[in-house]
Design a protein around this motif. Structure first.
Motif, mmCIF file in Angstrom:
data_model
loop_
_atom_site.group_PDB
_atom_site.id
_atom_site.type_symbol
_atom_site.label_atom_id
_atom_site.label_comp_id
_atom_site.label_asym_id
_atom_site.label_seq_id
_atom_site.Cartn_x
_atom_site.Cartn_y
_atom_site.Cartn_z
ATOM 1 N N UNK A 32 0.824 -1.205 0.000
ATOM 2 C CA UNK A 32 0.000 0.000 0.000
ATOM 3 C C UNK A 32 0.860 1.257 0.000
ATOM 4 N N UNK A 33 2.020 1.166 0.626
ATOM 5 C CA UNK A 33 2.957 2.298 0.675
ATOM 6 C C UNK A 33 4.352 1.737 0.906
ATOM 7 N N UNK A 34 5.356 2.430 0.363
ATOM 8 C CA UNK A 34 6.755 2.018 0.511
ATOM 9 C C UNK A 34 7.590 3.254 0.818
ATOM 10 N N UNK A 35 8.404 3.157 1.856
ATOM 11 C CA UNK A 35 9.260 4.270 2.248
ATOM 12 C C UNK A 35 10.526 4.282 1.400
ATOM 13 N N UNK A 36 11.355 5.267 1.660
ATOM 14 C CA UNK A 36 12.687 5.260 1.072
ATOM 15 C C UNK A 36 13.541 4.279 1.880
ATOM 16 N N UNK A 37 14.745 3.983 1.390
ATOM 17 C CA UNK A 37 15.629 3.112 2.162
ATOM 18 C C UNK A 37 16.368 3.930 3.218
ATOM 19 N N UNK A 38 17.124 3.249 4.087
ATOM 20 C CA UNK A 38 17.755 3.898 5.225
ATOM 21 C C UNK A 38 19.257 3.628 5.285
ATOM 22 N N UNK A 39 19.904 3.497 4.135
ATOM 23 C CA UNK A 39 21.328 3.169 4.090
ATOM 24 C C UNK A 39 22.190 4.211 4.781
ATOM 25 N N UNK A 40 21.916 5.483 4.595
ATOM 26 C CA UNK A 40 22.741 6.555 5.164
ATOM 27 C C UNK A 40 22.062 7.208 6.365
ATOM 28 N N UNK A 41 21.287 6.445 7.103
ATOM 29 C CA UNK A 41 20.490 6.996 8.196
ATOM 30 C C UNK A 41 21.150 6.703 9.539
ATOM 31 N N UNK A 42 21.108 7.663 10.438
ATOM 32 C CA UNK A 42 21.615 7.459 11.796
ATOM 33 C C UNK A 42 20.537 6.879 12.717
ATOM 34 N N UNK A 43 19.397 6.555 12.151
ATOM 35 C CA UNK A 43 18.283 6.005 12.911
ATOM 36 C C UNK A 43 17.122 6.966 13.057
ATOM 37 N N UNK A 44 17.349 8.256 12.848
ATOM 38 C CA UNK A 44 16.288 9.238 13.055
ATOM 39 C C UNK A 44 15.231 9.190 11.951
ATOM 40 N N UNK A 45 15.666 9.072 10.696
ATOM 41 C CA UNK A 45 14.684 8.994 9.590
ATOM 42 C C UNK A 45 13.881 7.709 9.703
ATOM 43 N N UNK A 46 14.540 6.636 10.079
ATOM 44 C CA UNK A 46 13.860 5.349 10.212
ATOM 45 C C UNK A 46 12.801 5.422 11.321
ATOM 46 N N UNK A 47 13.162 6.035 12.443
ATOM 47 C CA UNK A 47 12.211 6.168 13.551
ATOM 48 C C UNK A 47 10.990 6.979 13.124
ATOM 49 N N UNK A 48 11.203 8.062 12.391
ATOM 50 C CA UNK A 48 10.085 8.863 11.894
ATOM 51 C C UNK A 48 9.224 8.058 10.925
ATOM 52 N N UNK A 49 9.874 7.317 10.035
ATOM 53 C CA UNK A 49 9.134 6.502 9.067
ATOM 54 C C UNK A 49 8.342 5.413 9.779
ATOM 55 N N UNK A 50 8.929 4.793 10.791
ATOM 56 C CA UNK A 50 8.208 3.769 11.559
ATOM 57 C C UNK A 50 6.958 4.362 12.193
ATOM 58 N N UNK A 51 7.106 5.549 12.792
ATOM 59 C CA UNK A 51 5.941 6.211 13.398
ATOM 60 C C UNK A 51 4.871 6.506 12.352
ATOM 61 N N UNK A 52 5.300 6.989 11.177
ATOM 62 C CA UNK A 52 4.356 7.308 10.110
ATOM 63 C C UNK A 52 3.629 6.052 9.632
ATOM 64 N N UNK A 53 4.356 4.975 9.417
ATOM 65 C CA UNK A 53 3.733 3.757 8.911
ATOM 66 C C UNK A 53 2.820 3.116 9.949
ATOM 67 N N UNK A 54 3.210 3.184 11.226
ATOM 68 C CA UNK A 54 2.335 2.683 12.280
ATOM 69 C C UNK A 54 1.043 3.503 12.335
ATOM 70 N N UNK A 55 1.161 4.814 12.181
ATOM 71 C CA UNK A 55 -0.026 5.676 12.188
ATOM 72 C C UNK A 55 -0.926 5.373 10.987
#
Length: 147
Positions: A32-55
């Motif tokens: 239904x939706x796909x985020x960007x990848x997190x290769x260069x992420x310190x964890x902050x973008x991933x945490x935001x994306x997780x919150x968005x997808x859970x919502x």
């Protein structure tokens, strides 16, 4: 993608015949939706994306709950352990357990409708998934709906 489009996709999956190849029980799966990848992420973008997808999942789940009542919760980690131990599990459960830790499931018209958040590895995209299947989930792992 909007919640209305997600609902339309789920309804499209439900409208498809449930039989698989050779008359075997089948399933239909949609991202239904796909985020960007997190290769260069310190964890902050991933945490935001997780919150968005859970919502997004929770909002969509509320609408599906209005249709079919409270969902059952399927913890797929024990299913993955069973699969890794050599147990042969039917699809879609065998594949889903490899990348989707849990599903919310509703039963309607003889089929299961599920929502989950998938991620193959921490650097890879998150995916909001919908599954429609006539194949019962591994029964020992389904928790009843919470009132």
């Amino acid at each position: 993608m909007t919640t209305a489009r997600h609902l339309a996709t789920i309804d499209e999956l439900r409208a498809r015949p449930s039989g698989g190849p050779g008359g075997a029980p089948g399933f239909h799966l949609a991202e239904l939706a796909t985020s960007e990848d997190f290769w260069d992420d310190d964890g902050s973008r991933r945490a935001l994306a997780e919150d968005q997808y859970e919502a997004e999942r929770d909002g969509l789940a509320a609408l599906l709950t209005a249709r079919w009542g409270p969902p059952t919760e399927l913890d797929l980690w024990p299913v993955l352990e069973r699969s890794l131990a050599g147990e042969s599990l039917p699809e879609p459960w065998s594949t889903l357990c490899a990348h989707t830790p849990e599903l919310r499931l509703w039963r309607d018209d003889g089929r299961w409708i599920g929502l989950g958040i998938s991620q193959w590895d921490k650097e890879l995209p998150l995916r909001l998934l919908a599954v429609v299947t006539a194949v019962d989930p591994p029964q020992a792992q389904v928790d009843p709906p919470q009132a």
